[in-house]
Every structure is written in C-alpha cells, then in structure tokens.
Scaffold this active site. Structure first.
Site, PDB file in Angstrom:
ATOM      1  N   SER A 124       0.832  -1.202   0.000  1.00 14.75           N
ATOM      2  CA  SER A 124       0.000   0.000   0.000  1.00 14.75           C
ATOM      3  C   SER A 124       0.864   1.249   0.000  1.00 14.75           C
ATOM      4  CB  SER A 124      -0.927  -0.002   1.218  1.00 14.75           C
ATOM      5  OG  SER A 124      -0.169  -0.161   2.395  1.00 14.75           O
ATOM      6  N   HIS A 145      -3.496  -4.078  -5.496  1.00 13.03           N
ATOM      7  CA  HIS A 145      -3.789  -3.657  -4.129  1.00 13.03           C
ATOM      8  C   HIS A 145      -5.221  -4.019  -3.730  1.00 13.03           C
ATOM      9  CE1 HIS A 145      -4.216  -0.243  -1.005  1.00 13.03           C
ATOM     10  NE2 HIS A 145      -3.706  -1.312  -0.444  1.00 13.03           N
ATOM     11  N   GLU A 157      -6.994  -2.207  -6.844  1.00 10.69           N
ATOM     12  CA  GLU A 157      -6.278  -1.167  -7.589  1.00 10.69           C
ATOM     13  C   GLU A 157      -5.105  -1.837  -8.308  1.00 10.69           C
ATOM     14  OE1 GLU A 157      -6.769   2.741  -4.664  1.00 10.69           O
ATOM     15  OE2 GLU A 157      -5.056   1.421  -4.376  1.00 10.69           O
ATOM     16  N   ASN A 196      -5.987   4.858  -0.614  1.00  9.15           N
ATOM     17  CA  ASN A 196      -5.241   5.215   0.601  1.00  9.15           C
ATOM     18  C   ASN A 196      -4.811   6.679   0.597  1.00  9.15           C
ATOM     19  OD1 ASN A 196      -5.549   2.732   1.668  1.00  9.15           O
ATOM     20  ND2 ASN A 196      -3.423   2.089   1.481  1.00  9.15           N
TER      21      ASN A 196
END
Ligand code: 3HC
Length: 288
Positions: A124, A145, A157, A196
C-alpha cells in the site's frame, strides 16, 4: 494471459491480507494456491483464518459445506519459496510492509520465478518501480492492491511501475476479474495510489476530531455512520485495518507528500506503540 489461463497462484504472506487473498484466489477464481509464510505457525494461523471465514460463508448459506471443503483442498500451505513458486503463472506478494524485507524477498523470488510469470505486489505504500528493480524482469511486476477484508471488499487497484508492460497489466486485470473484483488502473506509481491517498488522511482527520470536539470514540463512529453513510465508523475501520499498518501508511504518505494531514495523529502512534493494534491484537479503540 487471460484470467482462466492462470492455474496456479502463489500468495507470499499468510497474514491479515494474504490469507484473504489466497481464499479469494481459490474460492472465486478457482485457482490452485500456494500460501507461503516464513514460519509454520504463521501459515497455520493463515489457514485457520481461511477456515473461519469459509465457515462464516457457510453459516449464512452463501456457500455449501462441500464447496468450502473443496476450496480448502486448493490451498497448499508451505514455508518453502521454491515449492511455492513451482509452476505458477501469478505471484501475489502480501508480505510485511518493510521495504528492506520486500526487496530481499523480490531478489529471492526472481531466482525461482518461472519465465513469463507475473509478480504482483499488494503493497500500500512502497513504489512498484522500486520493487520491480529488485527483479530480473521489472516489466513483469505490477501493483495489485486489495482492501481489507479481501473476501468482501470488491475493489482491486492495479498499479503500473515505470517499467511494467501492457501485457502484465492485462494479466493482473484478467486475474482480478476472475476473482470477481472491480478494477481501477493507476497509470502512475504515485504515493497511496487512489484509495489510501484519500482514505488515510481522512481517517487521520476523523481521529483528530475526537480531541478537537471533545467527543467519545463511539460518538465519532455514530456520527460518520449515520451522518455520512459509512458502513463502519472511522475508529472501527482503523481497528480493522490495524493501527500499525495505518500508522505506517500515514508515515509513508507524510514522507512523500509532506502535508501535515498525512502524519499519523499522536493518539494513534501512542496506541500502536502500546500494542493496541485493533482487531488483530484484541484491542484498539474497541475490545474484541
Ligand atoms: N469472511 C467472511 N465473511 C465475513 C468476513 C470475512 N473475513 N468478515 C465479515 N464477514 C461477514 C459477516 O459474517 C457478516 O455476515 P452476515 O451479513 O451474514 O451477518 C457480513 O460479512 C457483514 O459483516 P458485519 O456484520 O461484521 O459488518 P458490516 O455489515 O459492517 O460489513 C464490512 C463488514 C464489509 C467490512 C463493512 O463494514 C465495510 O465495508 N467496511 C469498510 C471496510 C473498508 O473500508 N476497508 C478498506 C480499508 S483500507 C485498506 O484495506 C487498504 C490497506 O492498504 C490499508
């Protein structure tokens, strides 16, 4: 490579994310999965989390018991990297978020990775370009991700590193579809990617409001659930993500983007240092 041309996947890391990713690979995509960790006890814990999760699907009638048993037979726990990587078309790395550790792992993976296999990282906060640079074939490395819990969260992702090839992106996208997931593509290897980059500072703001507004943790969560339609409150979500992971992701964003909102609130750092890591340690904002 199409999603159905993938037959065997190796998942490196049997922790909070790795066990769920391995489960999705076997349960939804139908892949054979090697689930690797460095110690037998970590692999055993991962397998036990998979069994618990499958039991939850069975108990609510979303899966029959026979199917759950068949899914388990598709997941092969191991601590041997060479065995894990034998005959794989796709590797999903979900190891601890430590750049040194991951770079060392990527160098070792490069020794055993079958030609043409794709290496996807669930990182991440670490650059995909940097991870790719530790391998012989950076064109075969991409970001993939997942979101916690991977068994339920429908997004993946996909991230391109500077040298990721189009065919690698397509393989990762095809695998994600085979896993029944929605995908989005980050063409740039940017800090925090999409979710994120937005969610981590937003959660930091939420936690700061506890002290700013003199409210309880419960009221913070009630406010966001009933005033903003969040499925779970921010404190409960930080507990789910894990305070150590959240603090680490915040620090990585702060280091790269140098904005005060990115830095983890002192309250979170104190809790993480005290071992209050959320659900996985039995206590965070709440007790489990
Ligand atoms: N396996 C199987 N089933 C599970 C499960 C698991 N691991 N976890 C929960 N469930 C089931 C429960 O048994 C329950 O079943 P039921 O409907 O029959 O009762 C159902 O899922 C719903 O669970 P809960 O009642 O406990 O809670 P919710 O209704 O709130 O749903 C949730 C859980 C899907 C996690 C929802 O709260 C949610 O979407 N929360 C937000 C999660 C999120 O934002 N994740 C992303 C974090 S960021 C991240 O991961 C990135 C990283 O890099 C930091």
């Amino acid at each position: 490579m199409s999603g159905s041309q993938i037959r065997k996947v190796a998942v490196l890391g049997a922790g909070l994310m790795g066990h769920g990713i391995a489960q999705v690979c076997a349960q939804t995509a139908g892949y054979d999965v090697a689930l690797l960790d460095v110690k037998q006890e970590f692999v055993d814990r991962g397998m036990s989390m998979i069994k618990d999760s499958l039991a939850r699907f069975v108990s609510k009638g979303a899966l029959d018991k026979q199917k759950a048993d068949a899914i388990l037979t598709k997941i092969h726990p191991t601590t041997d990297l060479e065995v894990a990587l034998e005959g794989v078309q796709l590797v999903i790395e979900a190891a601890t978020e430590d750049p040194k550790l991951k770079l060392g792992l990527y160098r070792r993976v490069a020794e055993y990775l079958p030609p043409g296999a794709v290496l996807a990282s669930n990182t991440s906060s670490i650059s995909i370009t940097l991870l790719g640079s530790a391998t012989k074939n950076p064109e075969n490395v991409a970001g993939m991700h997942f979101f916690n819990p991977p068994q339920l969260m429908p997004l993946i992702e996909i991230i391109r590193g500077a040298r990721t090839s189009d065919s690698t992106v397509e393989t990762v996208r095809a695998a994600a579809k085979q896993m029944g997931k929605e995908t989005v593509l980050c063409k740039k290897d940017s800090p925090g990617f999409i979710v994120n980059r937005i969610l981590i500072p937003l959660l930091n703001d939420c936690i700061r409001v506890i002290d700013e507004a003199g409210i309880t943790v419960e009221d913070l969560d009630t406010a966001l659930r009933y005033g903003a339609g969040w499925p779970m409150g921010p404190a409960a979500l930080v507990d789910l993500i894990g305070l150590d992971i959240h603090v680490h992701a915040s620090e990585a964003l702060h280091e790269k983007l140098a904005e005060p909102r990115m830095a983890p609130p002192a309250r979170l750092v104190r809790m993480a240092n005290a071992g209050k890591l959320g659900r996985k340690s039995g206590e965070g904002f709440y007790r489990y």
